[in-house]
Design an enzyme around this catalytic site. Structure first.
Site, short mmCIF file in Angstrom:
data_model
loop_
_atom_site.label_atom_id
_atom_site.label_comp_id
_atom_site.label_asym_id
_atom_site.label_seq_id
_atom_site.Cartn_x
_atom_site.Cartn_y
_atom_site.Cartn_z
N CYS A 244 5.28 24.60 8.72
CA CYS A 244 6.10 23.40 8.58
C CYS A 244 6.08 22.68 9.92
O CYS A 244 5.66 23.25 10.93
CB CYS A 244 7.55 23.74 8.26
SG CYS A 244 7.74 24.75 6.79
N ARG B 66 0.93 19.77 8.97
CA ARG B 66 1.48 21.13 8.90
C ARG B 66 2.17 21.41 7.56
O ARG B 66 2.55 22.54 7.27
CB ARG B 66 2.50 21.35 10.03
CG ARG B 66 1.94 21.15 11.40
CD ARG B 66 3.01 21.36 12.45
NE ARG B 66 3.50 22.72 12.42
CZ ARG B 66 2.91 23.73 13.02
NH1 ARG B 66 1.83 23.54 13.72
NH2 ARG B 66 3.40 24.96 12.95
N TRP C 249 6.38 22.91 4.36
CA TRP C 249 5.35 23.56 3.56
C TRP C 249 6.05 24.78 3.00
O TRP C 249 6.26 25.78 3.67
CB TRP C 249 4.17 23.95 4.44
CG TRP C 249 3.10 24.67 3.70
CD1 TRP C 249 2.93 26.03 3.63
CD2 TRP C 249 2.06 24.11 2.93
NE1 TRP C 249 1.84 26.32 2.86
CE2 TRP C 249 1.29 25.17 2.41
CE3 TRP C 249 1.69 22.80 2.61
CZ2 TRP C 249 0.18 24.97 1.60
CZ3 TRP C 249 0.59 22.61 1.81
CH2 TRP C 249 -0.16 23.67 1.32
N ASN D 203 10.57 26.80 10.86
CA ASN D 203 9.18 27.01 10.45
C ASN D 203 8.92 28.50 10.54
O ASN D 203 9.07 29.08 11.61
CB ASN D 203 8.27 26.23 11.42
CG ASN D 203 6.81 26.60 11.26
OD1 ASN D 203 6.37 26.96 10.17
ND2 ASN D 203 6.06 26.50 12.34
N GLY D 204 8.58 29.12 9.41
CA GLY D 204 8.30 30.55 9.42
C GLY D 204 8.86 31.22 8.18
O GLY D 204 9.25 30.55 7.22
N GLU E 42 -20.69 32.02 -1.42
CA GLU E 42 -19.71 31.23 -0.66
C GLU E 42 -20.38 30.59 0.56
O GLU E 42 -20.12 29.42 0.88
CB GLU E 42 -18.52 32.13 -0.26
CG GLU E 42 -17.48 31.50 0.63
CD GLU E 42 -16.78 30.27 0.06
OE1 GLU E 42 -16.96 29.95 -1.13
OE2 GLU E 42 -16.08 29.61 0.83
N LYS F 84 -20.57 26.57 1.26
CA LYS F 84 -20.08 25.94 2.50
C LYS F 84 -21.15 25.05 3.08
O LYS F 84 -20.88 23.92 3.50
CB LYS F 84 -19.69 26.98 3.56
CG LYS F 84 -18.44 27.78 3.38
CD LYS F 84 -17.15 27.02 3.52
CE LYS F 84 -16.74 26.37 2.24
NZ LYS F 84 -15.97 27.12 1.29
N GLU G 204 -21.85 21.82 0.79
CA GLU G 204 -20.79 20.80 0.65
C GLU G 204 -20.53 20.02 1.94
O GLU G 204 -20.16 18.86 1.88
CB GLU G 204 -19.50 21.38 0.06
CG GLU G 204 -18.74 22.31 0.94
CD GLU G 204 -17.47 22.85 0.28
OE1 GLU G 204 -16.86 22.17 -0.53
OE2 GLU G 204 -17.09 23.99 0.62
N HIS H 7 -37.28 38.15 -8.84
CA HIS H 7 -37.35 37.57 -10.18
C HIS H 7 -37.53 36.06 -10.13
O HIS H 7 -37.26 35.37 -11.11
CB HIS H 7 -36.10 37.95 -10.97
CG HIS H 7 -35.96 39.42 -11.17
ND1 HIS H 7 -36.78 40.16 -12.00
CD2 HIS H 7 -35.12 40.33 -10.60
CE1 HIS H 7 -36.45 41.44 -11.95
NE2 HIS H 7 -35.43 41.56 -11.09
N LYS I 61 -10.07 17.34 -1.97
CA LYS I 61 -9.48 18.65 -1.65
C LYS I 61 -9.04 19.37 -2.92
O LYS I 61 -9.21 20.57 -3.05
CB LYS I 61 -8.31 18.49 -0.68
CG LYS I 61 -7.70 19.81 -0.22
CD LYS I 61 -8.68 20.65 0.57
CE LYS I 61 -8.19 22.05 0.81
NZ LYS I 61 -9.29 22.97 1.13
C1 AGP Z 1 -14.58 24.88 -1.62
O1 AGP Z 1 -14.88 24.70 -0.30
C2 AGP Z 1 -14.11 23.70 -2.35
N1 AGP Z 1 -13.13 22.95 -1.69
C3 AGP Z 1 -13.87 23.93 -3.84
O2 AGP Z 1 -14.92 24.67 -4.37
C4 AGP Z 1 -12.54 24.59 -4.25
O3 AGP Z 1 -12.54 25.94 -3.90
C5 AGP Z 1 -12.33 24.41 -5.77
O4 AGP Z 1 -12.26 23.06 -6.07
C6 AGP Z 1 -11.10 25.13 -6.29
O5 AGP Z 1 -9.95 24.65 -5.67
P1 AGP Z 1 -8.58 25.44 -5.76
O6 AGP Z 1 -8.78 26.73 -5.04
O7 AGP Z 1 -7.59 24.55 -5.10
O8 AGP Z 1 -8.29 25.66 -7.21
#
Ligand code: AGP
Length: 615
Positions: free
Chosen positions: A2, A27, A75, A101-102, A488, A492, A495, A511, A610
């Site tokens: 927070c 935050r 938060w 905050n905490g 993963e 990364k 994207e 394969h 996001k």
């Molecule tokens: C990953 O870096 C992405 N931002 C994306 O794949 C994300 O994990 C996905 O959209 C799921 O989001 P969530 O965890 O908020 O459900």
């Protein structure tokens, strides 16, 4: 996480606090509030939403000349984000207000004790418990505010950065910290207290970063007094000169939120474990599991639904929960699950994993599972999010706000929660022996330090990144627990750097994907000691003989892979089940440095949001 801002001086306090809160919205931004003391009246205004919502309310209140105020942007960790749970929280007497905050871990027992003595509570927050505990100490001990705060804090287990105001002492603020940051700005006859220095950077360059378990008594026109909370010693304040730009401070000195969030992982994992893992006693306390233990132990199957990075955490969960509990686990893309008429039995347990708790596909998958009578457990980061509300029960990751679009700390904290669940259930159904369980529990606690140690390779990883800046494609390979990490790592890279990248189980190379290998192709191989090391070494040899450029993630002290790979990044040794928490860290850094080299917008990559709240 927070944001806290407080002001005492000779200027109008409210605009300073509001402007400061806006700077701290990185935050947390689910609810907000302010208290100010004007003409002998303590005013507190709070609202769910952003600081702009609070500002809108303030424009409808009469102008005030208050020169002392404290504000908060939240938060949520305890209680959903709403007006009542927003800070400042007020004590029963109405005299004391606090911003915090905490997390106060022992708030439930403290609350019971206070209720027994007649205290009442309006909110679901741990913070309201703390401010009433301070009032209780004041009432009983008849001590000054600073002393009362100090005594109360010595009864508290957890983490805090707080500022407290007492309307009976309107020329004083008391601030204290343990585990959460607090900076005190020292101006001309004025003081600022904030979670970082951004709220006061234009007013003063003189700052005290309050030390762990220190308490500051800040009086109008007087010198600051700082005391150690535990041993009650007065310490000399250490005043530093602020040198950072505004933008950098908001990102904690980092160039991007993604980098900051990568580096926050040791703390984030600690916060995930806080109050849930007592390693010496060998105890894992997850109330959501304890209350519904039978649902899990009687389940014939666990289904996991998630998207993107959270789905990768789900794959780790499949390996880990099956290993620890022998309960079969299936992992589904929520976006597929929702449209394919899945078979769900009433005795299935469905676990949904989501950082944001707002992903539309995951929400739809949960609704289908619920319609078919399954019990749904949610693993979420955002407190009060839709998923946390519609699931039957669940567990927060407590990673703090993740602002960079590329998920980093959300992934490692999701796996941390999964490890807690796996261990809890494995112990409960006897599939883990007492000694195995105890070893895992102790190792889990050591993971934050192991993650921290990987950061020492930062500049080497940066050098490696520089050699791949112009690559068009990249392959990521891993086996067992490192297969989801390969996926993963590839996600990364693509994207944030827009380099085409694919993750495969290393054994699948033969394969098809092996046809792609030539001297232009970078291949990232996760080849840690435990698991299928010898097999992965064979895979590396296959790549080597086709002239692929190999970047290997290896366990400390590795010899074999080092002879084959072009670049080797070492990570500390760990048990196979926890290795994804470590092996993913260099891959996050590698993607980050490659993307920066390519001049990409790391925190807001093109075409991405996001949280994906549409189908
Ligand atoms: C990953 O870096 C992405 N931002 C994306 O794949 C994300 O994990 C996905 O959209 C799921 O989001 P969530 O965890 O908020 O459900």
């Amino acid at each position: 996480m927070c944001g806290i801002v407080a002001y005492i001086g000779n200027k109008q306090a409210q605009p300073i606090v509001i402007k400061g809160l806006k700077r701290l919205e990185y935050r947390g931004y689910d609810s907000t509030g302010i208290s100010y003391f004007d003409e002998d009246v303590l005013h507190t205004l709070k609202t769910a939403g952003k600081v702009s919502d609070l500002q809108a309310i303030l424009t409808n209140t009469p102008e005030n000349g208050a020169t002392i105020a404290l504000g908060h942007t939240r938060w949520a960790t305890h209680g959903v984000p709403n007006d009542v749970n927003a800070h400042p929280q007020t004590s029963n007497s109405g005299n004391l207000v606090i911003v915090h905050n905490g997390i106060i871990e022992n708030y439930a027992s403290l609350k019971k004790e206070l209720q027994y003595r007649g205290f009442t509570f309006q909110s679901d927050t741990d913070t309201e418990v703390l401010i009433n505990l301070i009032q209780d100490v004041q009432d009983k001990e008849k001590v000054k505010l600073g002393k009362a705060v100090q005594i109360a804090l010595s009864q508290v287990v957890g983490a805090y950065a707080i500022v407290v105001f007492d309307r009976q002492k309107p020329n004083e603020l008391v601030a204290a910290r343990l585990g959460s940051p607090l900076a005190i700005g020292i101006g001309e006859n004025e003081f600022f207290v904030a979670s970082d220095a951004t709220p006061f950077v234009e007013y003063t360059k003189n700052v005290i970063y309050l030390e762990e378990e220190h308490l500051a008594i800040i009086r109008r026109n007087k010198a600051i007094k700082i005391r150690k909370i535990k041993d009650d010693l007065e310490v000399e304040p250490y005043v530093e000169k602020l040198q950072l730009s505004l933008e950098k401070i908001q990102k904690g000195g980092y160039d991007h939120f993604m980098l900051k969030e990568i580096f926050e992982q040791p703390t984030a994992i600690k916060d995930t474990l806080r109050g849930r893992l007592l390693s010496q006693e060998g105890v894992i306390t997850l109330s959501s599991l304890r209350e519904h233990e039978n649902r899990f132990l009687k389940a014939k199957r666990i289904l996991i639904v998630a998207c993107g990075t959270s789905w990768h955490a789900g794959l780790v969960a499949e390996y880990l929960i099956e290993d620890f509990t022998r309960i079969p686990v299936e992992v589904e893309y929520a976006s597929e699950f929702r449209y394919r008429n899945p078979i769900i039995y009433p005795d299935d347990v469905v676990i949904s994993i989501s950082q944001s708790g707002e992903t539309a596909d995951t929400i739809a998958a949960i609704n289908i599972a619920k319609e078919k009578g399954a019990f749904v457990y949610g693993i979420c980061n955002v407190v009060g999010s839709t998923i946390s509300r519609i699931t039957d029960t669940g567990c927060y990751t407590h990673a703090g706000p993740e602002i960079g679009v590329a998920s980093t700390k959300a992934f490692t904290t999701q796996i941390t929660v999964i490890a807690l669940i796996g261990l809890y259930l494995g112990k409960a159904n006897g599939t883990l022996s007492r000694s195995q369980y105890q070893e895992y529990v102790i190792e889990l606690e050591s993971l934050p330090d192991k993650v921290e140690s990987i950061f020492a390779s930062q500049s080497y990883i940066k050098q490696v990144a520089a050699s791949f800046e112009t690559s068009q494609n990249c392959i990521y390979l891993g086996r067992g627990y490192n297969f989801p990490v390969a996926l993963e790592g590839a996600l990364k890279l693509k994207e944030i750097s827009y380099i085409h990248a694919e993750g495969y189980p290393a054994a699948e190379m033969k394969h098809g994907p092996i046809a792609l290998i030539d001297k232009e192709m970078p291949v990232v191989v996760i080849a840690t000691k435990k698991g299928y090391y010898e097999k992965v070494v064979s895979n590396i040899q296959e790549i080597k003989s086709r002239e692929g450029r190999i970047i290997a993630i290896v366990s400390k002290g590795d010899i074999q892979v080092k002879e084959l790979a072009d670049y080797c990044i070492e990570i500390p040794d760990s048990s196979e089940s926890f290795v994804p928490i470590l092996s993913t860290i260099p891959l996050q850094l590698l993607s980050y440095f490659i993307a920066v080299k390519r001049g990409c917008n790391v925190d807001q990559p093109r075409n991405l949001a996001k949280s994906v709240t549409v189908e």
